[in-house]
Design an enzyme around this catalytic site. Sequence first.
Site, PDB file in Angstrom:
ATOM      1  N   THR A   1      -0.961  -1.291  -4.674  1.00  0.00           N
ATOM      2  CA  THR A   1      -2.128  -0.402  -4.646  1.00  0.00           C
ATOM      3  C   THR A   1      -1.653   1.009  -4.305  1.00  0.00           C
ATOM      4  O   THR A   1      -0.819   1.168  -3.415  1.00  0.00           O
ATOM      5  CB  THR A   1      -3.165  -0.869  -3.603  1.00  0.00           C
ATOM      6  OG1 THR A   1      -2.551  -0.866  -2.327  1.00  0.00           O
ATOM      7  CG2 THR A   1      -3.666  -2.264  -3.894  1.00  0.00           C
TER       8      THR A   1
ATOM      9  N   GLY B   3       3.939  -0.225  -1.046  1.00  0.00           N
ATOM     10  CA  GLY B   3       3.961  -0.816  -2.381  1.00  0.00           C
ATOM     11  C   GLY B   3       5.305  -0.597  -3.046  1.00  0.00           C
ATOM     12  O   GLY B   3       5.845  -1.486  -3.720  1.00  0.00           O
TER      13      GLY B   3
ATOM     14  N   ILE C  51       0.857  -1.192   0.000  1.00  0.00           N
ATOM     15  CA  ILE C  51       0.000   0.000   0.000  1.00  0.00           C
ATOM     16  C   ILE C  51       0.889   1.236   0.000  1.00  0.00           C
ATOM     17  O   ILE C  51       1.722   1.413   0.893  1.00  0.00           O
ATOM     18  CB  ILE C  51      -0.954  -0.002   1.220  1.00  0.00           C
ATOM     19  CG1 ILE C  51      -2.110  -0.977   0.964  1.00  0.00           C
ATOM     20  CG2 ILE C  51      -1.585   1.356   1.452  1.00  0.00           C
ATOM     21  CD1 ILE C  51      -1.926  -2.300   1.523  1.00  0.00           C
ATOM     22  N   CYS C  52       0.681   2.098  -0.989  1.00  0.00           N
ATOM     23  CA  CYS C  52       1.397   3.373  -1.110  1.00  0.00           C
ATOM     24  C   CYS C  52       2.916   3.149  -1.024  1.00  0.00           C
ATOM     25  O   CYS C  52       3.473   2.386  -1.792  1.00  0.00           O
ATOM     26  CB  CYS C  52       0.876   4.343  -0.056  1.00  0.00           C
ATOM     27  SG  CYS C  52       1.445   6.022  -0.287  1.00  0.00           S
ATOM     28  N   MET C  53       3.577   3.791  -0.060  1.00  0.00           N
ATOM     29  CA  MET C  53       5.032   3.633   0.073  1.00  0.00           C
ATOM     30  C   MET C  53       5.392   2.166   0.349  1.00  0.00           C
ATOM     31  O   MET C  53       6.457   1.677  -0.056  1.00  0.00           O
ATOM     32  CB  MET C  53       5.511   4.511   1.228  1.00  0.00           C
ATOM     33  CG  MET C  53       6.989   4.585   1.416  1.00  0.00           C
ATOM     34  SD  MET C  53       7.322   5.323   3.030  1.00  0.00           S
ATOM     35  CE  MET C  53       9.022   5.761   2.878  1.00  0.00           C
TER      36      MET C  53
END
Lengths: 392, 297
Positions: free
Chosen positions: A174, A154, A150-152
């Site tokens: 994501t 990811g 998720i985000c960073m």
Amino acid sequence: MAQPKISVDLILSKLAEEAEKAGESAQKASDVLLESLETKIAVTPYDVVYEEDRVKLKHYKPTVEIQLKRPLLIVYALINRETMLDLQPGRSVVQNFLQEGIDVYMIDWGYPARKDKYLTIDDHVNGYMDNIVDFILDKHNLDKIHLMGICMGGTFCVIYSALHPEKIKNMVTTVTPTNFDTNQGLLHIWMKDMDVDRIVDTYGNIPGDIMNMGFLLLNPARLMIDKYVGFIENMANKKFVENFVRMEKWIFDSPDVPGETFRQFVRDCYQKNLLIQSKMEVGGKRVDLKKITMPLLNYYGKYDHLVPPEACELLTGKVGSKDTEDICLDTGHIGIYVSSKYQKEFVPRIARWLKERDEDKKKRGAKKATAKKRVAKKTPKKTAALKTKKKK
Amino acid sequence: MNENEQNKSGPETLFADWMKTSTAFWESMASTWPAFNKAGGVTPDSKRDDKTSRFQKSWESTQKTWTAWSQIITEPETMKTLFKETGMLPEIFLKIAQTGLNSFVHLQQQWLERAGKVQESTKSYTFENFDEDALKVWTKLYETELRKIFNIPQLGLTRFYQEKMIRSVDKFNMFQSNLTEFLRLLSLPMEKSFQVLQEKLVALADEGNLPKDSKVYYQMWIKILEGNYMTLLQSSEYTKILNKTLHSMSEFSEAKKDLLQDTLLYTLPIPTQKEMDELYKEIYLLKKRIKELENRS
């Protein structure tokens, strides 16, 4: 008599009506605020199965029979907390995965202290993450697991999968920034000229409050005014108040970010855009995206003001894998995980995608052939809010 | 009365007589000292004797100096010169005062010149943007003129602490100045949004289309505000001032930390952040080294 241009009488009567409503609402609101509210977050039961320094590994208790051979490891960002994926029962990504029969592990990065300021991306990816992956592999006696970022988090998953492709079966990214050379998002504009060395040298770790202030300034009108006007308007609604407080609890629960990690992330990613060019170095090794040969599912939000589509969509074209898919949802950065609309399709779709790729290629091919003979393959419904781009 | 008698009763004679009397008084006082010692001060304690004699010796030495000095000063030639110079005293005082006044005027002139320079450097600003201009003038005035005061070298034993304190005050002033500029910038969209809303409302009123629901007004305003913020936040001016503010905030934090660490905490029996950081780094490196060795074996 001529009609007046401005219907003052109507405006005034409307005002009086609204004032009356506001009075009633204030009375109800005080009742709501004074009674006990259910605002706990992250209530899905789990065990902490691995700990190293401040980092913990959560293993969620299955609610149905496990349907996948391999567990899924979720890696959240170092900014804010992973509790966002388990805000409340009925609005929880974790719970939805469990209901899909997926064995879920999630990393809790904890709260970095002053002593953690020297920790680099290498320490997080090749240290903590790799140790956790090895732990899960050993525990399940497997050679590969599924990875979701998720985000960073990811971005960390992308780096990890490029450096340790042999341990990852499938990867889901994501709202993951990988291309930082864009002016679509304000963060990308601001970070380019930031004197990151000066800030890290002064503060050691980057204070969570400073980060939060930065995020609020991305849209002050909505995040600092309109949001609270909305709260005042709905204070009489208990469910709304509970959800709002849960969200506030999550959003302002911001651990500091380890200084050296922040320095490298800003310098190598935001300022030099090395990752997408396969030029970034972590732990003395080049992160070559072509080494990402496992299937990749890449989700992002069309209206994401933190990680805009331009920051996400290049990844699938740069990796070595031939089985990739981009899915752009008509929502923002957080909406993917918490909006009731996407709760219904986000997790089931990932679960389906993983199930299709859980087993080894040979076995999967044989199963597919049998299945084809029996039933016609169902194709997923395409909604207006969903744009997909496949490369197979 | 002849001239000699006149001289005898003059200020010189009076002064000389007073000197002689007072010297004689202190001489007689000194001579009573040994008698006082013998009367009640003598004890078998030799240490006390030593102390008394040391004090007495010092007294005698002072008295001798006084006697010698009073003899010289009461000589008629010396007295004459002294009283001649006394007549010149107003002239000397006037000279000192004149020098002081000149220095003060010169200093004022320098300040006026500096103020003139400030005026020159701020000629381009107008009163159209009074708040913005006032801020810029103040920052420039502080950076070019007032800041010089903080650069005056510090002297003496406490120089080190003074420097730390002054540096911290200077960095605080710079941070405040930048923060004010940053906040002013952030207030602009708000100010502008009200203007635009008023214009819109006037247009709607002219058309007779004024909304009846107050929520519509709010929605109109918040939309305008959001748009104005988006324009501002994407501008290079905003990024420049944001970075300047962050930079000055870091500098102030560092100066404050230095002041606290090197002056206050240093005296307390607790480790400073600097010392702890060194320790943390050592632990971090050692842990890495252990992991490497574990992986190798």
